[in-house]
Design an enzyme around this catalytic site. Structure first.
Site, short mmCIF file in Angstrom:
data_model
loop_
_atom_site.label_atom_id
_atom_site.label_comp_id
_atom_site.label_asym_id
_atom_site.label_seq_id
_atom_site.Cartn_x
_atom_site.Cartn_y
_atom_site.Cartn_z
CB CYS A 103 -0.97 -0.02 1.17
SG CYS A 103 -0.27 0.44 2.77
CB CYS A 114 1.31 22.06 -8.50
SG CYS A 114 1.49 20.31 -8.87
#
Lengths: 94, 352
Positions: B177, B194
């Site tokens: 995971c 970003c």
């Protein structure tokens, strides 16, 4: 041929913009030693990669694309000419 | 949570003729896609590309969840939006659903304008077959990982910044995971966002379409074909890398998939917010009191405002809000009472 240590884009500002360094087996015989050569050369990386002497939990190191945490010897895993060491942090954006 | 209307039981498959000719899908796989249900967490850059591909491919039901509204700076990479959506200040989930209905009306869309958090994600995921990661922050990704493992559902992770991105596929019990691969999320300010480092549209399309392909494999019954490595791509430097993560399965003492401690769902990890009554401000407190490098954060925010840095705090005005950020990563965001907005601003500019 040498051992190449790849520096990911988010860490390059702390390594004077360098994207990779080449080292020889004489410089480093294990993955851990290769990383030590890297942070000695670019000390700004130390805080970005380590906390309390441990690799930060979102920064992984791969030897020839295998996770160093699960190699025999972990960071004591031996390296040789032609090996590829990559530092890959988790990426948050999207 | 139920769909607003039911998926057609016998959709016209002619429009998928080219996809059904493909050996990996055929008619049987297409019918499975038509009956499949997806939760898309985040309808921004990755999310719009994912939604576009999944809708055109005929995935029967797509729940689109995003709290934001369309802004002009989104259009460079968020492929389902246009200038009308900016002018009308349309929520992303609604704008995407409207565009997708024009693209493929056979699909059922359920837009939800909401902030995804630990109080609502389990209900959002309860009736779907797969979760697609269209988010832009670690908080949601670790929440998705918790809920996917808890409910035993596959999810497809993707993340991008600058010109590079990475993706891998999680099938609980069969693959490692997210927490097996990356033990913990970066603390506030420890990773670029970003908004601080920028992002190119092509890397978004590349990574999101790898994610969408993985979703199509899983939903059409081709689980054997999934990618079991971490795929890294940098489209500016022309590099790709395939990292072997499959061997981690069962080897990691993972709090999530081995010990079933869902720390993000439980709230012991992640970020909490409190509205500060009468002050038009929200306090944002990350769990664990991490140490924040204030000088470095001040440098990364210098293009947005004029950060004032003292020994004790950093102050900067961004998006009409005054941020006061402390060395333990706590922040007071003045100029809003909206806890979700404050959390989004924190994720965007401080990062977590």
């Amino acid at each position: 041929m040498a051992i190449t240590v790849h520096i990911p884009p988010p860490l390059r500002p702390y390594a004077e913009g360098t994207d990779k360094i080449a080292i020889t087996p004489a410089d480093a015989g294990t993955v851990g030693q290769a990383l030590k050569v890297l942070v000695t050369k670019h000390p700004g990386l130390n805080d970005r990669m380590y906390t309390n002497g441990q690799l930060r939990p979102f920064v992984n190191v791969y030897l020839n694309n295998e996770d160093v945490r699960f190699l025999d010897g972990e960071f004591e895993a031996p390296i040789k000419d032609g090996d590829d060491v990559a530092i890959i942090p988790a990426v948050g954006g999207g | 949570m139920t769909a607003s209307n039911e998926t057609s039981s016998t959709p016209d498959l002619d429009r998928y003729s080219r996809q059904m000719r493909f050996f990996g899908i055929r008619e049987a796989g297409q019918k499975k896609l038509s009956n499949a249900r997806v939760l898309l967490c985040g309808v921004g850059a990755l999310g719009t590309v994912l939604a576009n591909t999944l809708a055109r491919a005929g995935v029967g039901f797509i729940r689109l969840v995003d709290r934001d509204f369309v802004e002009l700076s989104n259009l460079q990479r968020q492929v389902l939006f246009d200038e009308d959506d900016v002018r009308s200040n349309t929520p992303k989930a609604e704008a995407a659903a409207a565009k997708l209905r024009q693209i493929n009306s056979q699909v059922t869309y359920e837009p939800i304008v909401a902030h995804i958090d630990r109080s609502n994600i389990e209900a959002m995921a309860a009736d779907v077959d797969l979760i697609a990661d269209g988010s832009d922050n670690f908080e949601i990704r670790y929440l998705i990982n918790d809920v996917a493992v808890k409910q035993g559902k596959p999810w497809v992770h993707g993340g991008c910044i600058g010109s590079h991105g990475q993706t891998f596929t999680i099938v609980p019990g069969k693959t490692p995971c997210l927490r097996c691969v990356f033990e913990a999320a970066p603390g506030p300010g420890e990773a670029a966002t970003c908004d601080s480092a920028g992002v190119l549209s092509p890397i978004i399309s590349i990574i999101a379409n790898f994610q969408a392909t993985e979703a199509l494999k899983l939903l059409s019954g081709a689980e054997d074909a999934i990618n079991r490595e971490l795929l890294y791509v940098d489209c500016w430097e022309n590099t790709t890398r395939r990292v072997k993560i499959a061997p981690l399965l069962g080897k990691v003492d993972c709090p999530c998939c081995k010990h079933h401690r869902f720390e993000w769902l439980e709230g012991s990890m992640g970020v909490q917010t409190t509205s500060l009554c009468g002050r038009n401000a929200v306090q944002v407190v990350p769990a664990g009191k991490p140490n924040l490098d204030l000088p470095r954060l001040a440098e990364s925010l210098s293009s947005y405002g004029k950060p004032q840095l003292t020994k004790f705090l950093l102050k900067v005005e961004i998006d009409g809000c005054q941020f006061t950020i402390f060395p333990d990563a706590r922040a007071i965001i003045q100029g809003t009472n909206d806890e979700e907005r404050a959390l989004a601003l924190y994720a965007r500019y401080v990062g977590h």
